[in-house]
Design a protein around this motif. Structure first.
Motif, mmCIF file in Angstrom:
data_model
loop_
_atom_site.group_PDB
_atom_site.id
_atom_site.type_symbol
_atom_site.label_atom_id
_atom_site.label_comp_id
_atom_site.label_asym_id
_atom_site.label_seq_id
_atom_site.Cartn_x
_atom_site.Cartn_y
_atom_site.Cartn_z
ATOM 1 N N THR A 9 8.161 -12.400 9.666
ATOM 2 C CA THR A 9 7.464 -12.036 8.422
ATOM 3 C C THR A 9 7.219 -13.241 7.520
ATOM 4 O O THR A 9 6.715 -13.092 6.403
ATOM 5 C CB THR A 9 8.250 -10.979 7.633
ATOM 6 O OG1 THR A 9 9.580 -11.473 7.407
ATOM 7 C CG2 THR A 9 8.315 -9.668 8.390
ATOM 8 N N LYS A 15 4.055 -8.065 8.437
ATOM 9 C CA LYS A 15 5.119 -7.170 7.992
ATOM 10 C C LYS A 15 5.948 -6.727 9.196
ATOM 11 O O LYS A 15 5.505 -6.827 10.344
ATOM 12 C CB LYS A 15 4.528 -5.939 7.296
ATOM 13 C CG LYS A 15 3.766 -6.253 6.018
ATOM 14 C CD LYS A 15 3.218 -4.981 5.382
ATOM 15 C CE LYS A 15 2.504 -5.289 4.070
ATOM 16 N NZ LYS A 15 1.993 -4.060 3.416
ATOM 17 N N TYR A 35 3.643 -6.164 12.427
ATOM 18 C CA TYR A 35 2.285 -5.725 12.084
ATOM 19 C C TYR A 35 1.574 -6.771 11.234
ATOM 20 O O TYR A 35 2.158 -7.357 10.329
ATOM 21 C CB TYR A 35 2.376 -4.400 11.311
ATOM 22 C CG TYR A 35 1.077 -3.896 10.721
ATOM 23 C CD1 TYR A 35 0.093 -3.332 11.519
ATOM 24 C CD2 TYR A 35 0.858 -3.975 9.348
ATOM 25 C CE1 TYR A 35 -1.099 -2.858 10.962
ATOM 26 C CE2 TYR A 35 -0.324 -3.499 8.787
ATOM 27 C CZ TYR A 35 -1.301 -2.939 9.602
ATOM 28 O OH TYR A 35 -2.472 -2.459 9.049
ATOM 29 N N SER A 36 0.320 -7.026 11.563
ATOM 30 C CA SER A 36 -0.513 -7.904 10.750
ATOM 31 C C SER A 36 -1.507 -7.058 9.972
ATOM 32 O O SER A 36 -2.087 -6.108 10.517
ATOM 33 C CB SER A 36 -1.278 -8.900 11.636
ATOM 34 O OG SER A 36 -2.214 -9.627 10.854
ATOM 35 N N GLU A 37 -1.722 -7.414 8.727
ATOM 36 C CA GLU A 37 -2.641 -6.646 7.894
ATOM 37 C C GLU A 37 -4.081 -6.757 8.385
ATOM 38 O O GLU A 37 -4.919 -5.920 8.053
ATOM 39 C CB GLU A 37 -2.531 -7.124 6.441
ATOM 40 C CG GLU A 37 -1.166 -6.821 5.834
ATOM 41 C CD GLU A 37 -1.005 -7.405 4.443
ATOM 42 O OE1 GLU A 37 -1.693 -8.415 4.141
ATOM 43 O OE2 GLU A 37 -0.200 -6.880 3.651
ATOM 44 N N LEU A 137 7.154 -0.486 6.658
ATOM 45 C CA LEU A 137 6.708 -1.857 6.933
ATOM 46 C C LEU A 137 6.786 -2.703 5.673
ATOM 47 O O LEU A 137 6.356 -2.282 4.603
ATOM 48 C CB LEU A 137 5.284 -1.853 7.472
ATOM 49 C CG LEU A 137 5.102 -1.438 8.936
ATOM 50 C CD1 LEU A 137 3.638 -1.170 9.227
ATOM 51 C CD2 LEU A 137 5.651 -2.511 9.871
ATOM 52 N N ASP A 138 7.331 -3.902 5.817
ATOM 53 C CA ASP A 138 7.586 -4.724 4.643
ATOM 54 C C ASP A 138 7.446 -6.192 5.016
ATOM 55 O O ASP A 138 7.819 -6.598 6.125
ATOM 56 C CB ASP A 138 8.994 -4.437 4.122
ATOM 57 C CG ASP A 138 9.273 -5.139 2.811
ATOM 58 O OD1 ASP A 138 8.726 -4.707 1.780
ATOM 59 O OD2 ASP A 138 10.040 -6.117 2.838
ATOM 60 N N GLY A 139 6.930 -6.998 4.122
ATOM 61 C CA GLY A 139 6.732 -8.414 4.386
ATOM 62 C C GLY A 139 7.898 -9.293 3.995
ATOM 63 O O GLY A 139 7.785 -10.522 4.044
ATOM 64 N N SER A 140 9.017 -8.713 3.648
ATOM 65 C CA SER A 140 10.174 -9.497 3.214
ATOM 66 C C SER A 140 10.853 -10.199 4.384
ATOM 67 O O SER A 140 10.742 -9.787 5.539
ATOM 68 C CB SER A 140 11.197 -8.598 2.513
ATOM 69 O OG SER A 140 11.773 -7.691 3.443
ATOM 70 N N ALA A 143 13.211 -7.842 6.180
ATOM 71 C CA ALA A 143 12.607 -6.924 7.144
ATOM 72 C C ALA A 143 12.429 -7.602 8.499
ATOM 73 O O ALA A 143 12.637 -6.992 9.557
ATOM 74 C CB ALA A 143 11.267 -6.419 6.633
#
Length: 407
Positions: A9, A15, A35-37, A137-140, A143
């Motif tokens: 991430t 994310k 996952y990519s935005e 789903l989180d970009g931290s 995560a």
């Protein structure tokens, strides 16, 4: 280039999520989602085992199609290998669950599995896992770390890394996570690796860089001599860093490839050191070989020998075992040119010099070999090429772990 905190991430636009799906394990997370935005250019390398898991076949289709990739769903516990049409249908069902929850094309969703061969995946649990993770789903950084833990099987530690570097005045980030502890042997290993980057790069160049780097890193580790059915490395690049797209092998490509090598070498060494039951990282460095292929062949033979691995475990400076492994490796050389050393943070000692054993201090050798990381350094004195391979010692616990792997 500098190391930064994080993993999958760390790069812009990515994310991750993880959850307990109870696929096989009952007391830990066992599914992960990256996952990519936006859709990504992708590259991949896969097992050379003729028996390929359903997920490997599915992912190969995506990579070879030239179409973008936007997500990867990973499960641990069951490998989805040797499962026929039902196993392939499980891949499709997982990908379509992502399409339903996030609206992305299911053909852009890769899947990966690790665990026991020959068991069917519980599709209902996979779908429920996707639904659960899609909401979290989180970009931290946290995560990403949680995802790296969810893909573990017999691994004792999670494996992740991230770096940043400059391209065209833009900060580019490359992160990754991997798992692997047993059934590790080129080509590739029982390993899953997922790399994410916000660089903008041509797909063919990304694939070439990944393939070249894998040859120097993941294909240079061995734990037990078994090549898995599930080996998968996927690299996704979403272009969010905003650099001018790399379309040739100029300075920008060289900078990126150097970062990729650093990340993959780190993950490869982490897997070698975390071999099932291992107590030491065992490195073989061969220098001044006639050809690069000879250097790679010789170094892999040294770390792959069970007798060599047992000697490393026992801290026994029995150099004959390492020379023996070199001799049957298939590489041609003159033993009268060879110099062999043991080295570690505790020191360095030469034990064999151009065909002749040396009278060395056994106590000094023992101190060197008692370190957590031990290197067998071999100078072939026949050329200019070099290579390094990584493995681990062979301990009693390796047999214990694999004797009851399904239980």
């Amino acid at each position: 280039m500098k190391d930064i905190v994080g993993g999958v991430t760390a790069a812009k636009g990515f994310k991750a999520a993880s959850c307990e799906a109870n696929i096989k394990y009952k007391d830990r997370t066992d599914m992960a989602f990256v996952y990519s935005e936006i859709p990504c250019v992708c590259a991949g390398t896969f097992t050379t085992n003729v028996v390929k898991a359903a997920c490997v076949q599915w992912d190969q289709q995506i990579v070879e199609s030239g179409d973008p990739m936007q997500a990867v769903v990973i499960n641990s516990g069951i490998a989805n290998a040797c499962t026929g049409k039902e196993g392939f249908d499980a891949c499709i069902a997982t990908a379509k669950a992502v399409e339903k929850t996030l609206g992305v094309d299911y053909k852009s969703v890769a899947v990966a599995s690790t665990g026991v061969i020959g068991m069917q995946l519980p599709v209902d649990k996979l779908v429920m896992g996707v639904e659960k993770m899609s909401k979290t789903l989180d970009g931290s950084i946290e995560a990403g770390t949680a995802a790296s833990k969810a893909i573990m099987t017999t691994d004792t530690v999670n494996k992740e890394i991230a770096v940043s570097f400059e391209i065209d005045g833009k900060t580019v980030t490359l992160g990754g996570m991997s798992k692997g502890s047993g059934m590790i042997h080129p080509n590739m290993c029982t390993m899953l690796a997922f790399l994410t980057t916000d660089i903008s790069i041509d797909k063919s160049l990304l694939q070439e860089a990944v393939s070249d780097v894998v040859a120097e890193t993941f294909n240079m580790i061995t734990v037990d001599g078994d090549t898995s059915t599930n080996d998968t490395l996927l690299c996704m690049a979403n272009g969010e860093a905003g650099n001018i797209t790399i379309r040739s092998k100029g300075d920008e490509y060289v900078i990126f490839k150097k970062a990729l090598l650093h990340v993959c070498r780190f993950l490869a060494k982490k897997m070698a050191a975390d071999g099932e039951g291992a107590s030491k990282l065992f490195e073989a460095k061969v220098v001044n070989a006639k050809t690069l292929e000879d250097a790679r062949t010789l170094s892999r033979a040294i770390v792959g020998s069970n007798l060599s691995k047992a000697a490393i475990f026992g801290c026994d400076a029995n150099f004959g075992r390492f020379l023996c492994a070199m001799g049957y490796s298939g590489a041609e050389f003159d033993q009268n040119d060879v110099e062999l050393y043991f080295q570690s943070p505790n020191g360095r000692i030469e034990v064999f010099h151009k065909g002749v054993p040396l009278d060395f201090d056994e106590n000094v050798a023992l101190k060197i070999m008692k370190a957590d990381e031990v290197t067998v350094y071999v100078d072939m004195n026949e050329g200019t090429e070099e290579a390094t391979a990584w493995g681990c010692d062979l301990t009693y616990d390796y047999v214990k772990i694999n004797a009851d792997y399904r239980s």
